[in-house]
Design a protein around this motif. Structure first.
Motif, mmCIF file in Angstrom:
data_model
loop_
_atom_site.group_PDB
_atom_site.id
_atom_site.type_symbol
_atom_site.label_atom_id
_atom_site.label_comp_id
_atom_site.label_asym_id
_atom_site.label_seq_id
_atom_site.Cartn_x
_atom_site.Cartn_y
_atom_site.Cartn_z
ATOM 1 N N LEU A 385 0.829 -1.196 0.000
ATOM 2 C CA LEU A 385 0.000 0.000 0.000
ATOM 3 C C LEU A 385 0.867 1.251 0.000
ATOM 4 O O LEU A 385 0.628 2.187 -0.773
ATOM 5 C CB LEU A 385 -0.924 -0.009 1.217
ATOM 6 N N ALA A 386 1.882 1.283 0.860
ATOM 7 C CA ALA A 386 2.768 2.443 0.921
ATOM 8 C C ALA A 386 3.516 2.633 -0.389
ATOM 9 O O ALA A 386 3.640 3.758 -0.896
ATOM 10 C CB ALA A 386 3.752 2.277 2.082
ATOM 11 N N TYR A 387 3.985 1.520 -0.970
ATOM 12 C CA TYR A 387 4.748 1.607 -2.223
ATOM 13 C C TYR A 387 3.875 2.109 -3.372
ATOM 14 O O TYR A 387 4.364 2.806 -4.269
ATOM 15 C CB TYR A 387 5.325 0.235 -2.554
ATOM 16 N N SER A 388 2.572 1.770 -3.328
ATOM 17 C CA SER A 388 1.676 2.180 -4.420
ATOM 18 C C SER A 388 1.492 3.689 -4.484
ATOM 19 O O SER A 388 1.017 4.211 -5.496
ATOM 20 C CB SER A 388 0.306 1.504 -4.250
ATOM 21 N N LEU A 389 1.866 4.409 -3.420
ATOM 22 C CA LEU A 389 1.724 5.858 -3.401
ATOM 23 C C LEU A 389 2.854 6.576 -4.113
ATOM 24 O O LEU A 389 2.759 7.786 -4.351
ATOM 25 C CB LEU A 389 1.633 6.354 -1.954
ATOM 26 N N VAL A 390 3.922 5.861 -4.447
ATOM 27 C CA VAL A 390 5.089 6.521 -5.054
ATOM 28 C C VAL A 390 5.451 5.880 -6.388
ATOM 29 O O VAL A 390 6.609 5.930 -6.809
ATOM 30 C CB VAL A 390 6.301 6.489 -4.096
ATOM 31 N N VAL A 391 4.460 5.267 -7.069
ATOM 32 C CA VAL A 391 4.756 4.622 -8.347
ATOM 33 C C VAL A 391 4.052 5.353 -9.479
ATOM 34 O O VAL A 391 3.087 6.097 -9.281
ATOM 35 C CB VAL A 391 4.319 3.139 -8.342
ATOM 36 N N PRO A 408 6.858 12.386 -6.305
ATOM 37 C CA PRO A 408 5.459 12.811 -6.153
ATOM 38 C C PRO A 408 5.158 14.073 -6.957
ATOM 39 O O PRO A 408 5.984 14.988 -7.031
ATOM 40 C CB PRO A 408 5.329 13.066 -4.651
ATOM 41 N N PHE A 409 4.000 14.073 -7.588
ATOM 42 C CA PHE A 409 3.474 15.158 -8.406
ATOM 43 C C PHE A 409 4.127 15.248 -9.785
ATOM 44 O O PHE A 409 3.765 16.117 -10.579
ATOM 45 C CB PHE A 409 3.575 16.521 -7.696
ATOM 46 N N ALA A 410 5.070 14.365 -10.081
ATOM 47 C CA ALA A 410 5.565 14.301 -11.452
ATOM 48 C C ALA A 410 4.483 13.664 -12.313
ATOM 49 O O ALA A 410 3.772 12.753 -11.886
ATOM 50 C CB ALA A 410 6.849 13.478 -11.517
ATOM 51 N N VAL A 411 4.342 14.142 -13.538
ATOM 52 C CA VAL A 411 3.332 13.592 -14.445
ATOM 53 C C VAL A 411 3.797 13.822 -15.876
ATOM 54 O O VAL A 411 4.500 14.796 -16.170
ATOM 55 C CB VAL A 411 1.961 14.251 -14.206
ATOM 56 N N VAL A 426 -1.965 -0.043 -11.888
ATOM 57 C CA VAL A 426 -1.100 0.524 -10.854
ATOM 58 C C VAL A 426 -1.302 2.036 -10.822
ATOM 59 O O VAL A 426 -1.397 2.682 -11.860
ATOM 60 C CB VAL A 426 0.386 0.188 -11.136
ATOM 61 N N GLY A 427 -1.357 2.604 -9.604
ATOM 62 C CA GLY A 427 -1.572 4.051 -9.492
ATOM 63 C C GLY A 427 -2.910 4.466 -10.048
ATOM 64 O O GLY A 427 -3.038 5.509 -10.693
ATOM 65 N N GLY A 428 -3.950 3.679 -9.769
ATOM 66 C CA GLY A 428 -5.227 3.853 -10.437
ATOM 67 C C GLY A 428 -6.055 5.040 -9.999
ATOM 68 O O GLY A 428 -7.064 5.340 -10.641
ATOM 69 N N GLY A 434 -0.947 9.868 -5.018
ATOM 70 C CA GLY A 434 0.079 9.485 -4.053
ATOM 71 C C GLY A 434 0.677 10.692 -3.356
ATOM 72 O O GLY A 434 0.811 10.718 -2.118
ATOM 73 N N GLY A 435 1.020 11.721 -4.120
ATOM 74 C CA GLY A 435 1.565 12.936 -3.521
ATOM 75 C C GLY A 435 0.566 13.614 -2.602
ATOM 76 O O GLY A 435 0.924 14.082 -1.512
ATOM 77 N N ALA A 436 -0.705 13.665 -3.027
ATOM 78 C CA ALA A 436 -1.729 14.288 -2.182
ATOM 79 C C ALA A 436 -1.908 13.516 -0.883
ATOM 80 O O ALA A 436 -2.104 14.119 0.184
ATOM 81 C CB ALA A 436 -3.050 14.348 -2.951
ATOM 82 N N THR A 437 -1.844 12.188 -0.942
ATOM 83 C CA THR A 437 -1.996 11.377 0.264
ATOM 84 C C THR A 437 -0.823 11.578 1.209
ATOM 85 O O THR A 437 -0.999 11.660 2.433
ATOM 86 C CB THR A 437 -2.134 9.892 -0.105
#
Length: 605
Positions: A385-391, A408-411, A426-428, A434-437
């Motif tokens: 779960l934690a890793y899914s926030l930075v992928v 985070p916040f790169a797009v 992934v990152g759905g 992820g950055g907002a969380t």
């Protein structure tokens, strides 16, 4: 008219925004205290605009939930009597909801309110009818939606009785997803499909359930802070507009439905604890929990956790206007109805046939439905779960998905393309979720360290709600997969809500920043998905027109009556069905790239 479906698909984010604006107009009644406020007063007899608006929001939400739950229960009763599901079940559900609405408004306002009953009923019917009119003009382009979801709706409407014939005789696949999966949404959809004879119209509950979640959160936020209508609107809109719910709203997929029902159940539980609300709000909560259980396997776990937590809070806190016995009875009735009532098939039938209520994802004959890509396949639940926030977001099959971390916040454009469909792996939740969380978690730590906020009842309740949501996420073996844990979206929304509603100036600014990032994230996902949905609808429409104009007709290769056959027939295309075992594919055959069956051009043989 031919491009109307595509245009509506492209405009879907704007449509949802318009629905939210309608809610904002209602809240404006409180802010302006003018004619609109007097109108709400006349309907409910409540001179306080915020309370009156909250009452009307609760009435619409409860009526919608009762309608859907009653439709499922009536369809199940019909199966017991040997009667197939049809429009009669939906009509019976609507009549039940209308009667319930009248008595509910009486309980909420202390008097019979015929005008309010008519307004609430008209709003509910308009919402459902408008949604059906929208969905009938847009194609479901999702894989699962075109595959077993539509197949189940067609088979149920065609006469399959899952209480008398436990395994679908029209579905040749092994394992049979239509036999093994929860059937609640399919019962509602089959009832409407039987009335319209248009398969796309059946996916009509997505948008109404988003609106129900929005209204439930409006009622909760106004109960907590009646003098903060702007903040109430913001938190309600973000809680309801979950990206999973938004992209699946015009499909047969049910993950977004689960997200909306979870958000609604949490809000209604909060309303009961804050303002009481009597039996109508408790009935709405019970219906939400039942619908969760009949939506998908993970919905049962979420419903049990939420119901148990609600009972636990009532036992420990003993709210003055809430009695324990009705709470326990309503929760138990909801879970029983969702598992051995309307959920008899599959929960009881799976247990008897395969040794597990969650067959085929568990039990002695389980199959690997979700295959985690590396490194999720080697991580524990909390770590994944934690890793899914930075992928980086990715929409590929698990066996060829390369999970990459990102700042985070790169797009990028390449990442945004992964939201072209409704099944991002992934990152759905979106590229910035992820950055907002992470920002929200830092804000939660800061709020917990500030005694001015930490000691308030609202802050404790908000952080407890986030903890409860995390429990429902971590009981899932794949918490990294947004589709399976869509309620995770509520964590940053709620943390920011506590900061905005309760904190000092610095926390209000930080909370609004988190909300802004989440809103921009949602906008990116919705626009990309809608653009590709528009393109897909145009391609499918053009292909159907091309096939309809071909005097040679088409040959459909299949083992059962598939959604593709139904769609072709609906569009007036001459079709010959050939059994798959008897089909020999020509070397120079042309194929229609749509759905999971083979369509060959050529004169019917």
């Amino acid at each position: 008219m031919r491009d109307l479906g595509s245009a509506l698909s492209l405009a879907f984010p704007a449509i949802l925004a318009a629905l939210v604006v309608l809610g904002a107009a209602a809240l404006l009644a409180y802010a302006l205290r003018g004619r609109a406020a007097r109108w709400a007063d006349r309907l409910t007899g409540d001179p306080e605009p915020a309370s009156a608006i909250g009452t009307l929001a609760l009435a619409v939400t409860t009526q919608l939930l009762v309608l859907l739950a009653a439709t499922q229960i009536l369809a199940t009763a019909g199966f017991l009597l040997g009667v197939g599901v049809g429009p009669w079940a939906l009509l019976g559900g609507a009549l039940t909801a209308a009667g319930t609405c009248a008595t509910a408004l009486r309980a909420l306002t202390g008097a019979w309110r015929p005008a309010a009953t008519l307004v609430v009923t008209a709003l509910t019917i308009s919402l459902l009818a408008g949604s059906a009119a929208l969905t009938v003009r847009t194609f479901d382009l999702s894989t699962d939606g075109q595959w077993y979801h539509q197949q189940a709706v067609i088979d149920l409407a065609g006469g399959w009785n899952p209480l008398r014939v436990w395994e679908n005789p029209y579905d040749p696949t092994v394992p049979s997803w239509t036999s093994a999966y929860p059937k609640g949404p399919w019962l509602e959809q089959a009832a409407l499909y039987g009335a319209t004879d248009r398969i796309e119209s059946a996916k009509f509950t997505g948008v109404p359930l988003i609106v129900a979640a929005f209204l439930a959160w409006v009622a909760l936020a106004l109960s907590l802070r009646p003098r903060r209508p702007g903040a109430a609107l913001a938190i309600a809109a973000l809680a309801a507009l979950n990206p999973i719910a938004v992209v699946q709203a015009l499909t047969f997929m049910v993950d977004g439905r689960g997200a909306s029902l979870t958000a609604t159940a949490l809000a209604l539980g909060g309303v009961v604890l804050v303002r009481g609300g009597g039996w109508p709000t408790l009935l709405g909560l019970a219906c939400a929990l039942m619908l969760l259980a009949t939506t998908k396997f993970t919905g049962v776990a979420v419903a049990v956790i939420l119901g148990s937590a609600f009972i636990g809070v009532v036992v420990l806190r003993r709210p003055a206007e809430v009695r324990l016995t009705p709470v326990v009875l309503a929760t138990a009735a909801a879970l029983v109805a969702g598992t051995v009532g309307a959920g008899f098939n599959p929960y009881v039938t799976n247990t008897l046939l395969h040794g597990s209520p969650a067959h085929p994802i568990a039990g002695r004959s389980a199959v690997p439905v979700i295959i985690a890509p590396p490194p999720f396949d080697e991580q524990g639940r909390l770590a994944s779960l934690a890793y899914s926030l930075v992928v980086r977001s990715a929409d590929m099959h698990a066996h060829d998905t390369v999970v990459r971390t990102k700042v985070p916040f790169a797009v990028s454009i390449d990442e945004l393309r992964n939201f072209a469909g409704a099944e991002t792996l992934v990152g759905g939740f979106g590229p910035w979720f992820g950055g907002a969380t992470l920002l929200a978690l830092a804000l939660a730590a800061a709020v917990a360290a500030d005694p001015r906020v930490r000691d308030s009842g609202l802050a404790r309740a908000g952080l407890a709600l986030c903890g409860l949501v995390l429990v429902t996420v971590l009981v899932n073996p794949a918490p990294w997969y947004a589709r399976l844990v869509p309620q995770l979206w509520l964590v940053p929304v709620s943390i920011a809500g506590v900061a905005v509603l309760e904190g000092p100036a610095w926390s209000r600014a930080a909370g609004r920043t988190v909300w802004t990032v989440l809103a921009l994230n949602l906008l990116m996902v919705a626009l990309v998905y809608s653009a590709f949905a528009n393109l897909g609808n145009r391609l499918v429409t053009a292909a159907l027109e091309d096939l309809r104009a071909d005097p040679a007709g088409v040959i459909l290769v299949t083992n059962s009556k598939t959604p593709t056959e139904v769609r072709l027939a609906e569009h007036g295309i001459d079709v010959e069905v050939v059994h798959a075992e008897e089909y020999v594919r020509p070397e120079d055959g042309e194929f229609f790239p749509y759905a999971m069956t083979i369509i060959e051009r050529g004169a019917p043989r």
